[in-house]
Design an enzyme around this catalytic site. Structure first.
Site, PDB file in Angstrom:
ATOM      1  N   ASP A  11      -4.378   0.853  -9.223  1.00 40.16           N
ATOM      2  CA  ASP A  11      -5.802   0.532  -9.369  1.00 40.16           C
ATOM      3  C   ASP A  11      -6.167   0.261 -10.820  1.00 40.16           C
ATOM      4  O   ASP A  11      -6.825  -0.731 -11.137  1.00 40.16           O
ATOM      5  CB  ASP A  11      -6.662   1.685  -8.833  1.00 40.16           C
ATOM      6  CG  ASP A  11      -6.387   1.974  -7.372  1.00 40.16           C
ATOM      7  OD1 ASP A  11      -5.663   1.182  -6.748  1.00 40.16           O
ATOM      8  OD2 ASP A  11      -6.886   2.982  -6.868  1.00 40.16           O
ATOM      9  N   GLU A  45       0.845  -1.199   0.000  1.00 40.03           N
ATOM     10  CA  GLU A  45       0.000   0.000   0.000  1.00 40.03           C
ATOM     11  C   GLU A  45       0.874   1.241   0.000  1.00 40.03           C
ATOM     12  O   GLU A  45       1.838   1.330   0.761  1.00 40.03           O
ATOM     13  CB  GLU A  45      -0.881  -0.025   1.256  1.00 40.03           C
ATOM     14  CG  GLU A  45      -2.248   0.549   1.043  1.00 40.03           C
ATOM     15  CD  GLU A  45      -3.065  -0.289   0.060  1.00 40.03           C
ATOM     16  OE1 GLU A  45      -3.160   0.108  -1.115  1.00 40.03           O
ATOM     17  OE2 GLU A  45      -3.585  -1.335   0.472  1.00 40.03           O
TER      18      GLU A  45
END
Ligand code: GLA
Length: 389
Positions: A175, A34
């Site tokens: 993404d 992340e």
């Protein structure tokens, strides 16, 4: 499929004719890695079966007419196909318009218009990439229907640039890459610096990926997302004075520790430490999973959350509450916040037999602490965006 029939009826009601084409684009859940993407590190997301459908029909004029089943009150929005500009009032449509505009700037202007209806089952603003889902959806749809012949990675990069340059959210590539390149039952192990990637088959040995939504909406455009990116860029610039690196992702934790004092701001030092350590954790976690050491993968998920909470400061009380409840629950292999944070979801690896007790315990504990309920989704890992035949 009953759902699809309803979408077709809605399309006919709003556009006065039948839809000709159907496309689907997934959302994504990131298992680990992340805030490493724009720092030149690795990520490990997968596409999920929740996502967005687009029904479309070609027009004979140069108009784009857009409708969202999820936001019916906005009605059918109408735009020219060229020279599009961002406008806050267009809300969700900006993500599609950005793709059209970036295609035009790349020499692929639309010559005819389209009627497009979106219908999604991804919770909005929940950190499961509802925006990347519709950007990639539009890019794939137009590429196919207009015959632009662009390859998938080019479309993925264009969708990311639409978000950066048109919408003004400086997201990394994760993404759009997961949504565009995802593969059923696999996570994508992606090096965001080189865009080299490979698929890793996900076999959790009797466990499942459970997504828990805080139901606290996050809006990355108004959150600290762009600030974090600036902090990291400043930290990198400080390090570049003493070492010729292109990205934080090039450093191992040991190398970073030896150099960290050159980063001027203490906050920048913590942000950069997260980026470097999280990248190392991601590489280690993928190796563990591929060696069937699911337990180690789970421990690294825990460490990822702690680092996002303390060093990167993108968690929040709602996410911490869900993660802490999960860590205490039997049958939980790992749990962490996923995606951009500031709200949104956690991702949990839970033994199948323990899922009902897990859900009950989190529902009770979270509602007591926060005042409203979380939602649960058992994720199915799906293919990337494409035409529904
Ligand atoms: C958001 C962004 C991604 C990535 C994540 C954090 O989802 O869109 O590019 O930076 O946050 O890992």
């Amino acid at each position: 499929m009953e759902e699809l029939e309803k979408m077709q009826q809605s399309f006919a009601a709003h556009f006065g004719r039948a839809a000709e084409y159907t496309f689907f684009s997934p959302g994504r859940v990131n298992l680990i890695g992340e805030y490493t993407d724009y720092n030149g590190g690795h990520v490990f997301p997968c596409a999920i079966s929740l996502g967005t459908y687009a029904l479309a029909a070609r027009r004979s004029d140069a108009k784009l007419r857009l409708f969202s089943v999820n936001l019916p009150r906005m009605g059918v929005l109408e735009f020219p196909v060229r020279g599009l500009k961002y406008n806050r009032e267009y809300s969700w449509a900006n993500y599609l318009l950005g793709v059209v505009r970036l295609l035009e700037d790349a020499g692929h202007a639309l010559t005819t218009g389209f009627d497009v209806q979106l219908c999604g089952n991804l919770p909005n603003g929940a950190g499961l990439s509802s925006s990347a889902s519709i950007e990639v959806l539009m890019a794939v749809l137009l590429n196919e229907l207009c015959g632009f012949g662009l390859d998938r990675v080019t479309l993925v990069k264009l969708a990311q640039r639409a978000e950066n340059e048109f919408v003004g959210m400086n997201c990394g590539i994760m993404d759009q890459f997961a949504v565009g390149m995802g593969k059923k039952d696999c996570a994508v192990f992606l090096d965001c610096q080189t865009l080299q990637y490979r698929y890793s088959h996900i076999d959790l040995k009797g466990a499942s990926i459970v997504i828990v939504n805080t139901n606290k909406r996050h809006s990355l455009t108004s959150s600290g997302y762009n600030d974090r990116r600036r902090d990291c860029e400043a930290a990198l610039a400080d390090l570049q004075r003493v070492r010729p690196i292109q990205a934080l992702g090039e450093l191992t934790p040991a190398e970073f520790d030896a150099l960290a004092r050159h980063i001027k701001s203490p906050v920048g030092r913590r942000r950069a430490r997260h980026a470097v350590y999280e990248n190392a954790r991601t590489i280690e976690a993928v190796a563990a999973l591929e060696a069937d050491d699911v337990a180690k993968f789970g421990r690294l998920m825990h460490d990822s959350h702690v680092s996002l909470r303390d060093d990167y400061e993108v968690s929040c009380r709602e996410l911490d509450t869900l993660a802490e409840l999960a860590w205490r629950q039997p049958g939980v292999i790992g749990a962490r916040m996923t995606g951009g944070g500031f709200g949104g979801c956690t991702v949990n690896l839970v033994e199948n037999a323990a899922i009902p007790a897990f859900e009950a315990a989190l529902r009770e504990g979270y509602t007591k602490a926060i005042g409203y309920e979380p939602s649960f989704y058992v994720a199915n890992i799906a293919d990337g965006a494409g035409r529904v035949k």
